[in-house]
Design an enzyme around this catalytic site. Structure first.
Site, PDB file in Angstrom:
ATOM      1  CG  PHE A   1      -0.169   0.263   2.533  1.00 39.56           C
ATOM      2  CD1 PHE A   1       0.140   1.553   2.952  1.00 39.56           C
ATOM      3  CD2 PHE A   1       0.234  -0.802   3.336  1.00 39.56           C
ATOM      4  CE1 PHE A   1       0.841   1.775   4.133  1.00 39.56           C
ATOM      5  CE2 PHE A   1       0.933  -0.586   4.507  1.00 39.56           C
ATOM      6  CZ  PHE A   1       1.239   0.706   4.911  1.00 39.56           C
TER       7      PHE A   1
ATOM      8  CE  LYS B   1      -3.175  -9.145  -2.941  1.00 38.14           C
ATOM      9  NZ  LYS B   1      -3.167  -7.957  -2.079  1.00 38.14           N
TER      10      LYS B   1
ATOM     11  CD  GLU C   1      -5.493  -6.521   1.070  1.00 44.88           C
ATOM     12  OE1 GLU C   1      -5.377  -7.199   2.105  1.00 44.88           O
ATOM     13  OE2 GLU C   1      -4.667  -6.554   0.128  1.00 44.88           O
ATOM     14  NE  ARG C   2      -3.913  -2.728   5.181  1.00 48.74           N
ATOM     15  CZ  ARG C   2      -3.056  -2.830   6.184  1.00 48.74           C
ATOM     16  NH1 ARG C   2      -1.962  -2.087   6.181  1.00 48.74           N
ATOM     17  NH2 ARG C   2      -3.275  -3.658   7.185  1.00 48.74           N
TER      18      ARG C   2
ATOM     19  CB  SER D   1       5.711  -7.077   6.314  1.00 47.11           C
ATOM     20  OG  SER D   1       4.941  -8.251   6.116  1.00 47.11           O
TER      21      SER D   1
ATOM     22  CB  CYS E   1      11.090  -0.564   2.745  1.00 44.67           C
ATOM     23  SG  CYS E   1      11.535  -0.221   1.024  1.00 44.67           S
TER      24      CYS E   1
ATOM     25  CD  GLU F   1       9.472  -2.607   8.025  1.00 39.35           C
ATOM     26  OE1 GLU F   1       9.881  -1.934   7.068  1.00 39.35           O
ATOM     27  OE2 GLU F   1       8.958  -3.734   7.889  1.00 39.35           O
TER      28      GLU F   1
END
Length: 486
Positions: A154, A178, A181-182, A231, A286, A386
């Site tokens: 996202f 893909k 979804e956020r 992540s 990141c 993180e």
């Protein structure tokens, strides 16, 4: 175009917008207000299979299109992205929450990735050596690998997808995307513009959803390679599952990026650099600086200026140009971040700037302000994990050697930065630090698209990174030809 109506997001398969065959959906809120702006389908396995079938059929013809012709399509796409960059930035701010300034910067970095993809005719060139033996020539040729897939996060809904599908498609592959979804709205717009550029149907397919889509991609026998950014736990899972199913996988993971501040640094520029790296994009990137290792000799002065400047930062809706820190992506993430701040206090770190205390005028969004801890050590979770938020930990070290040792003790090794005016210090740092991307007086050492992007240790699973020649090698396979003619 941005509207106030709640949108029902669709998949894009074989050149058409189609409803998911599943019934489950997830609400998409504006992170700055909490108000619902869209509903995204959580597509089932069947939708992925349809997308792969379309991509597989398209590969038969697309892979045979001359390389320069593929690049010409991408030039048209590049032009459309440039013409619509203001709209794209606004969509990012709407669904992701980052400030419009940060979103505009992301749009530009995405465009630069497409610029790289347009140079594929040069990047795909092989090698040749005549007369390797009497009358025998040797050469290396690069070919597309087939249907490939990308799974994106996202936090950079434009830049990261554009790391993947333009280069893969330029190399002659077809693609199943893909996205998170956020942030589904930006993905829709990217696909719309892609087909406006004149690409054949099925070359790029978009399947919205969550973990079921991920698993279907990883297990589908017709997908040859998977690119992932996310992540560390999910990256590890994607790499292990994808490779187990015979796929080529690159999985870019988490980070705990350190910056070492030396006494000979330019103090003003260093402070502003750390602030930008730690708190821009709400720390949800990141490559954000999350730990500063400051040498004792300059520590007090550096911290005093850093705290004073950080307290000037305004928090709020990213569409307000006065705001520097926008919302976090979801309420659940906000609660997670608040838990880390509370744990830092409980573990004995000194809270110099408390992001929990922000002006009530920010409203119902998922806001946490810039946060700074001093007196942090390696036993604390705020140093180890993180957090993915505007939370900065300060560790005081006696010298450069101790700063390097501290940085290298992290399980992550994505990026690392040194602030110094001493060339020997910079050289020592460069040679001894364990990180995939290194900055010398550069606040966010994310390389331009013509260089590879990847970390080390738990920050990356795979061999070839994204972008640059690494990206071309990932999306192609070599054929070594040895030939003799009579």
């Amino acid at each position: 175009m941005i509207t106030t109506e709640i949108k029902r997001v669709k998949n894009h398969i074989n050149g058409e917008w189609v409803e998911s065959t599943g019934t489950e959906v997830e609400a998409v809120p504006n992170p700055a207000t909490g108000k619902i702006i869209a509903y995204v389908p959580l597509s089932p396995k069947e939708d992925v299979e349809k997308a792969v079938e379309a991509a597989k059929a398209a590969f038969e013809t697309w892979s045979k299109v001359p390389v320069p012709n593929r690049s010409r399509n991408l030039y048209k796409y590049l032009q459309l992205l440039q013409e619509n960059k203001d709209e794209l930035a606004k969509i990012i701010t709407l669904e992701n929450g980052k400030t419009l300034t940060d979103a505009t910067g992301e749009v530009q970095r995405g465009i630069e990735a497409v610029e790289l993809a347009t140079s594929t005719p040069n990047l795909m060139m092989g090698q040749a050596l005549p007369n390797i033996a009497s009358g025998i020539d040797g050469s290396i040729w690069r070919y597309p690998i087939g249907v490939v897939a990308g799974i994106t996060p996202f936090n950079f809904p434009m830049m990261i997808p554009l790391w993947m599908f333009p280069l893969a498609i330029a190399c002659g592959n077809t693609f199943v995307l893909k996205t998170s979804e956020r942030t589904p709205l930006l993905a829709e717009r990217l696909v719309e513009l892609f087909y406006e550029a004149g690409f054949p149907k099925g070359v790029l397919n978009l399947v919205q959803g969550g973990k079921d889509v991920v698993n279907s991609i990883l297990e589908n026998k017709d997908i040859q390679a998977v690119s992932f950014v996310g992540s560390e736990p999910v990256a590890r899972y994607v790499y292990e599952t994808g490779t187990k199913h015979g796929k080529r996988v690159q999985a870019l993971a988490g980070a705990k990026n350190h910056a070492i501040v030396m006494p000979d640094c330019n103090l003003e520029k260093t402070v502003q650099g750390v602030i930008g790296s730690a708190f821009a994009s709400s720390g949800e990137r990141c490559m954000a600086c999350s730990v500063v290792a400051v040498v004792d000799e300059i520590a007090d002065e550096f911290i005093d200026v850093l705290v004073a400047e950080t307290k000037k930062l305004k928090v709020g809706d990213g569409f307000n140009e006065d705001n520097y820190v926008g919302p976090l992506i979801r309420e659940s993430h906000k609660e997670r971040v608040l838990g880390y701040i509370n744990s830092g206090v409980a573990d004995g770190a000194t809270l110099l700037v408390d992001g929990r205390k922000i002006n009530e005028e920010v409203g119902e969004g998922y806001f946490v302000g810039a946060t700074i801890f001093d007196g942090v050590n390696q036993e604390m979770k705020i140093w180890q994990d993180e957090i993915f938020a505007p939370v900065l930990s300060i560790v005081r070290v006696k010298d450069l050697e101790e700063g390097i040792k501290l940085t290298n003790q992290s399980k992550f090794a994505n990026g690392a930065v040194i602030y110094t005016s001493n060339g020997k210090h910079a050289q020592t740092f460069r040679d001894n630090i364990d990180a995939g991307m290194i900055g010398v007086n550069v606040n966010v050492p994310a390389p331009m698209a013509f260089f590879a992007f990847a970390g080390n240790k738990a920050s990356f699973f795979g061999d070839l990174g994204t972008n640059g020649t690494d990206g071309v090698q990932f999306y192609t396979r070599k054929k070594v030809v040895t030939e003799r003619w009579f």
